[in-house]
Design an enzyme around this catalytic site. Structure first.
Site, PDB file in Angstrom:
ATOM      1  N   SER A  67      -3.146  -6.874  -8.690  1.00 24.38           N
ATOM      2  CA  SER A  67      -3.107  -7.586  -7.410  1.00 24.38           C
ATOM      3  C   SER A  67      -4.096  -8.747  -7.384  1.00 24.38           C
ATOM      4  CB  SER A  67      -3.440  -6.631  -6.254  1.00 24.38           C
ATOM      5  OG  SER A  67      -2.533  -5.568  -6.208  1.00 24.38           O
TER       6      SER A  67
HETATM    7  N1  SAM Z   1      -3.640  -1.272  -7.678  1.00 26.74           N
HETATM    8  C1  SAM Z   1      -3.129  -1.989  -8.821  1.00 26.74           C
HETATM    9  C2  SAM Z   1      -4.182  -2.733  -9.576  1.00 26.74           C
HETATM   10  O1  SAM Z   1      -5.336  -2.711  -9.156  1.00 26.74           O
HETATM   11  O2  SAM Z   1      -3.843  -3.289 -10.623  1.00 26.74           O
HETATM   12  C3  SAM Z   1      -1.990  -2.896  -8.504  1.00 26.74           C
HETATM   13  C4  SAM Z   1      -0.788  -2.128  -8.229  1.00 26.74           C
HETATM   14  S1  SAM Z   1       0.758  -2.906  -8.484  1.00 26.74           S
HETATM   15  C5  SAM Z   1       0.741  -4.194  -7.295  1.00 26.74           C
HETATM   16  C6  SAM Z   1       1.774  -1.614  -7.784  1.00 26.74           C
HETATM   17  C7  SAM Z   1       1.834  -0.343  -8.622  1.00 26.74           C
HETATM   18  O3  SAM Z   1       2.487   0.676  -7.880  1.00 26.74           O
HETATM   19  C8  SAM Z   1       2.636  -0.511  -9.909  1.00 26.74           C
HETATM   20  O4  SAM Z   1       1.841  -0.161 -11.000  1.00 26.74           O
HETATM   21  C9  SAM Z   1       3.805   0.455  -9.727  1.00 26.74           C
HETATM   22  O5  SAM Z   1       4.234   1.047 -10.945  1.00 26.74           O
HETATM   23  C10 SAM Z   1       3.211   1.483  -8.786  1.00 26.74           C
HETATM   24  N2  SAM Z   1       4.162   2.277  -8.025  1.00 26.74           N
HETATM   25  C11 SAM Z   1       5.328   1.910  -7.442  1.00 26.74           C
HETATM   26  N3  SAM Z   1       5.879   2.948  -6.803  1.00 26.74           N
HETATM   27  C12 SAM Z   1       5.052   4.015  -6.979  1.00 26.74           C
HETATM   28  C13 SAM Z   1       5.079   5.379  -6.563  1.00 26.74           C
HETATM   29  N4  SAM Z   1       6.075   5.886  -5.823  1.00 26.74           N
HETATM   30  N5  SAM Z   1       4.044   6.173  -6.933  1.00 26.74           N
HETATM   31  C14 SAM Z   1       3.019   5.702  -7.678  1.00 26.74           C
HETATM   32  N6  SAM Z   1       2.939   4.415  -8.101  1.00 26.74           N
HETATM   33  C15 SAM Z   1       3.944   3.593  -7.759  1.00 26.74           C
END
Ligand code: SAM
Length: 218
Positions: A67
């Site tokens: 992000s």
């Molecule tokens: N917090 C992260 C960082 O600091 O890099 C950025 C997160 S990224 C914008 C969103 C993440 O949510 C992705 O890695 C995606 O695989 C994960 N994601 C999507 N749906 C999810 C779910 N139901 N449970 C867990 N993770 C999920």
């Protein structure tokens, strides 16, 4: 990935990044301190190092992103973090946000759906000195066995607020979650004031990757 060195040049760039997000309105001293401390360039392939201290999101593979620092700071500020809080992060991704929260003195439980990203973060974060509790699975359902939490942070865009997450908050707990369609979401802060009483506030619009899973996008 082998941790690279953290030089005065990197620290200087981090300080400049802190000034940028401060100018965009982030006030929480602990958040700014954490952004100024966690080496964001560690999360980048050496070929893309010049992007590490720009205030923008960046691809981390698997169609996902680390992000934007401002977004990380904004969500962290909304959580009103107190040292010792038990925090659930949904969407570990690169692990950068988890490091920011750990730097703020909380206990972090982070859950990631994507196997490749989960395996990478689970090895990499301890290697650079950050130790959250990791889980691989569908975070849209929360982490019931570890609940209740003081704070829950969702770092992917949800179609609606999953009731499970509210149920897994302590009374007085805070949920920060972007909610909207797949392109654009409004940042919501929900405070659980009582078993059946919540207070909801809406903030700016953001563009997150979708929250998948049972309570997310199908
Ligand atoms: N917090 C992260 C960082 O600091 O890099 C950025 C997160 S990224 C914008 C969103 C993440 O949510 C992705 O890695 C995606 O695989 C994960 N994601 C999507 N749906 C999810 C779910 N139901 N449970 C867990 N993770 C999920």
């Amino acid at each position: 990935m082998i941790p690279q060195e953290d030089t005065y040049k990197h620290k200087g760039k981090r300080n400049a990044l802190v000034r940028t997000i401060k100018a965009k309105g982030i006030k929480d001293h602990d958040v700014l301190h954490a952004i100024g401390t966690v080496p964001r360039h560690y999360f980048f392939d050496p070929a893309f190092l010049e992007h590490a201290y720009q205030d923008k999101a960046f691809p981390i593979g698997q169609g996902q992103t680390i992000s934007q620092p401002y977004t990380v700071a904004f969500q962290s500020e909304l959580l009103n973090i107190k040292p010792g809080d038990k925090v659930l992060e949904i969407g570990t991704g690169s692990g950068y946000q988890a490091c920011i929260l750990l730097e703020m003195g909380v206990k972090v439980f982070t859950i990631e759906l994507n196997k490749v990203l989960y395996n990478k973060a689970r090895k990499f974060l301890p290697a650079i000195g950050y130790k959250p509790f990791f889980s691989r699975g569908d975070g849209s359902k929360g982490w019931p066995s570890q609940s209740p939490f003081d704070k829950i942070l969702v770092t992917a865009g949800a179609p609606k607020i999953p009731q499970n997450l509210i149920d897994q908050l302590k009374i007085g707990g805070i949920l920060v979650i972007p909610v909207g369609n797949r392109q654009r979401q409004v940042m919501i802060r929900l405070i659980k004031e009582g078993e059946q009483k919540v207070k909801k506030e809406e903030f700016n619009y953001f563009a997150f990757v979708p929250l998948l899973g049972e309570k997310g996008w199908k």
